[in-house]
Design an enzyme around this catalytic site. Structure first.
Site, short mmCIF file in Angstrom:
data_model
loop_
_atom_site.label_atom_id
_atom_site.label_comp_id
_atom_site.label_asym_id
_atom_site.label_seq_id
_atom_site.Cartn_x
_atom_site.Cartn_y
_atom_site.Cartn_z
N GLY A 37 0.73 -1.17 0.11
CA GLY A 37 0.06 0.04 0.09
C GLY A 37 0.75 1.15 0.16
N LYS A 142 9.78 -14.43 17.01
CA LYS A 142 9.81 -15.61 17.44
C LYS A 142 10.99 -16.38 16.59
CE LYS A 142 7.40 -20.45 16.78
NZ LYS A 142 6.25 -21.22 16.54
N ARG A 220 16.23 8.45 36.18
CA ARG A 220 17.52 8.85 36.73
C ARG A 220 18.07 7.63 37.71
NH1 ARG A 220 18.29 14.31 39.35
NH2 ARG A 220 16.17 14.21 39.65
N HIS A 275 7.54 12.58 51.35
CA HIS A 275 7.87 11.32 51.42
C HIS A 275 6.33 10.53 51.47
CE1 HIS A 275 11.77 11.79 51.89
NE2 HIS A 275 11.79 12.41 53.11
N GLY A 304 11.86 21.27 51.32
CA GLY A 304 11.85 20.49 50.25
C GLY A 304 10.69 19.52 49.92
N GLU A 327 10.68 21.45 46.57
CA GLU A 327 10.90 20.90 45.30
C GLU A 327 10.31 20.89 44.32
OE1 GLU A 327 14.04 17.58 44.30
OE2 GLU A 327 13.45 17.53 46.35
N ASP A 467 -9.36 4.45 75.26
CA ASP A 467 -8.18 5.14 75.44
C ASP A 467 -8.00 6.30 74.42
OD1 ASP A 467 -7.25 3.81 73.21
OD2 ASP A 467 -5.63 2.35 74.31
#
Length: 513
Positions: A37, A142, A220, A275, A304, A327, A467
């Protein structure tokens, strides 16, 4: 065979970028090309001297069914799949007049493009499901011991460099590497198609095993510099880095959580996250005020971190953020004046996050041996679906703080405790192995930063014992929201009533591990 010489190639591509590059290679080494094609027309026009044969002419069988059947022919697949070192294969090829196809160059119909477009109808998507292409790719992969396969224009340059260094021969190691990439390509392609068929109101059906993951880039490193990592995508959200250094593995993980939490609210929101856990969240009609209040919750942890907003970032908010090392800032957009201020910081990463209309409703977690897949926790409580369990009633203001705190708790590692006041967090207890320890952590943080505040406590799980209520009565907690469901619920409710602390149940928990 350690090396094979490229004498005959089959080329059929929908993406014709860089096709001139490989056409020049064919011409240079007098390689015979089989094609179909549009690819045939392109190469014939660009390289009049190229020895090129249309597949229909080669097989003696014209395309039929509007081009649905053109390369599915024994003369094609036998040339791809034959073993060069097997006498019975060679005998059959000679008898039938078939020659080996040394190189297969295929890229598939753009099904992904059509299935992602709101303008495409079902018929267009179906017609862009490639049949012959995957068959030829899989056959060549394959039979990598005898055939090389290229599945992307990005592979052309390195392939040509290698064969030119080896007198137009390709090594076994390279053929095996290309085969591996070929099967990855067809697996991803098939998963896209399966997912398209399985779609309901989510990105894929959790009851089936088709998960289309597309590698976007190699990162990285992972969580630590000694760990390799890659970024794969499966959602439809558009995440665009505007400026700053490359996003790390941890940056991406954090900004996704921060932005998802920010989007839980209609009111202008600010989420500060570090975090994987929020360390400050606030809602306010004034975005700058929302940022300042979120920061007050835990300014030490905010250093940060990632800061996320559910509305375009204003110049005044940008000025406040620049006072503290941050950051990543992520928002749906940035005002021009805010960008001028923030892009001066080379290490500050700015990310635009546009959420897709169709939400990703599945989450993953991996273990050593398993990939765990579940529906995302989409439950969102409101003032209308919480149940007050004490005689002490809950005011509208307390209810708003309860709901706000319970939503924030969904994004904090269990056991999670969130203390709130005026739609801002004032203390957060994260991931302790018992709920009482998380409550103490949150209260200590509140007493340090907001010494005279009376706060609402939200818990992601039920109270197993009274408690925690006793701890609340000693530390200015003026209301509690929790899922309920403990065998000690009645004892916990009685303790709340004894201390005149209103308590509401949600009937659902928000564990996050």
């Amino acid at each position: 065979m350690s090396k094979i010489n490229i004498r005959k190639a089959l080329v059929s591509v929908s993406d014709k970028s860089l096709l001139k590059k490989i056409g020049n290679y064919f011409l240079k080494y007098s390689i015979t090309v089989l094609s179909t094609g549009g690819t045939y027309t392109f190469l014939k026009k660009q390289f009049p001297k190229l020895k090129i044969i249309e597949i229909a002419s080669y097989t003696g069988f014209k395309e039929i069914l509007d081009g649905r059947v053109k390369s599915l022919h024994p003369l094609v697949h036998a040339g791809i799949l034959a073993k060069r070192n097997k006498p019975s294969h060679l005998k059959q090829l000679n008898k039938l007049g078939i020659t080996h196809i040394d190189l297969v160059v295929i890229n598939l119909y753009p099904f992904e493009k059509f299935s992602n477009s709101s303008k495409s109808n079902e018929s267009e998507c179906l017609e862009n499901i490639d049949i012959g292409g995957p068959s030829m790719i899989r056959g060549a992969a394959k039979n990598y011991e005898n055939t090389a396969v290229l599945t992307s224009p990005e592979q052309y340059e390195d392939f040509i460099k290698e064969v030119e260094l080896n007198n137009n021969q390709v090594t076994l190691d390279t053929r095996k590497k290309l085969a591996k990439l070929a099967f990855c390509k067809t697996a991803y392609y098939d998963s896209l198609i399966a997912n398209w068929f399985l779609q309901t109101d989510q990105l894929f059906d959790i009851t089936h095993s088709s998960i289309p993951l597309k590698r976007e880039k190699i990162l990285r490193y992972g969580e630590n510099p000694h760990q390799k990592a890659s970024l794969f995508s499966f959602g439809k959200n558009k995440v665009t880095k505007v400026s700053g250094k490359d996003l790390s593995y941890n940056n991406i993980y954090d900004l996704e959580i921060a932005m998802e939490l920010a989007e839980q609210f209609k009111k202008p929101s600010c989420v500060i996250l570090k975090h994987g856990n929020p360390c400050g969240v606030s809602l306010n009609d004034n975005q700058t005020v929302a940022y300042k209040k979120a920061l007050l919750c835990d300014p030490t942890s905010a250093f940060g971190g990632v800061v996320a907003f559910n509305q375009s970032l204003s110049r005044s908010t940008a000025k406040e953020i620049l006072k503290l090392f941050t950051e990543v800032i992520v928002a749906p957009d940035f005002e021009d004046e805010a960008l001028k201020l923030l892009t001066n910081k080379k290490n500050l990463i700015l990310v635009k996050y546009s959420s897709a209309k169709k939400k990703t409703l599945v989450s993953f977690k991996s273990t050593r041996n398993f990939l765990l897949v579940q529906e995302k926790d989409q439950l969102l409580v409101s003032n209308k679906n919480i149940t007050v369990k004490t005689k002490e009633k809950v005011s509208k203001k307390q209810g708003d703080d309860m709901v706000f705190g319970f939503i924030v708790a969904k994004y904090i590692n269990s056991n999670a405790i969130v203390l709130t006041k005026n739609l801002s967090t004032v203390g957060i207890g994260i991931g302790q192995t018992n709920r009482l320890a998380s409550a103490r952590q949150a209260i200590e943080q509140m007493k340090k930063n907001f010494p005279s505040t009376k706060a609402i406590m939200a818990s992601d799980g039920f109270f197993p014992f009274p408690d925690i209520v006793q701890l609340c009565s000693q530390n200015n907690i003026s209301g509690i929201i929790q899922p309920g469901g403990s065998i000690n619920d009645e004892l916990v409710i009685k303790e709340a009533e004894r201390n005149k602390i209103p308590m509401a149940f949600t009937g659902s928990r928000h564990f996050k591990h």
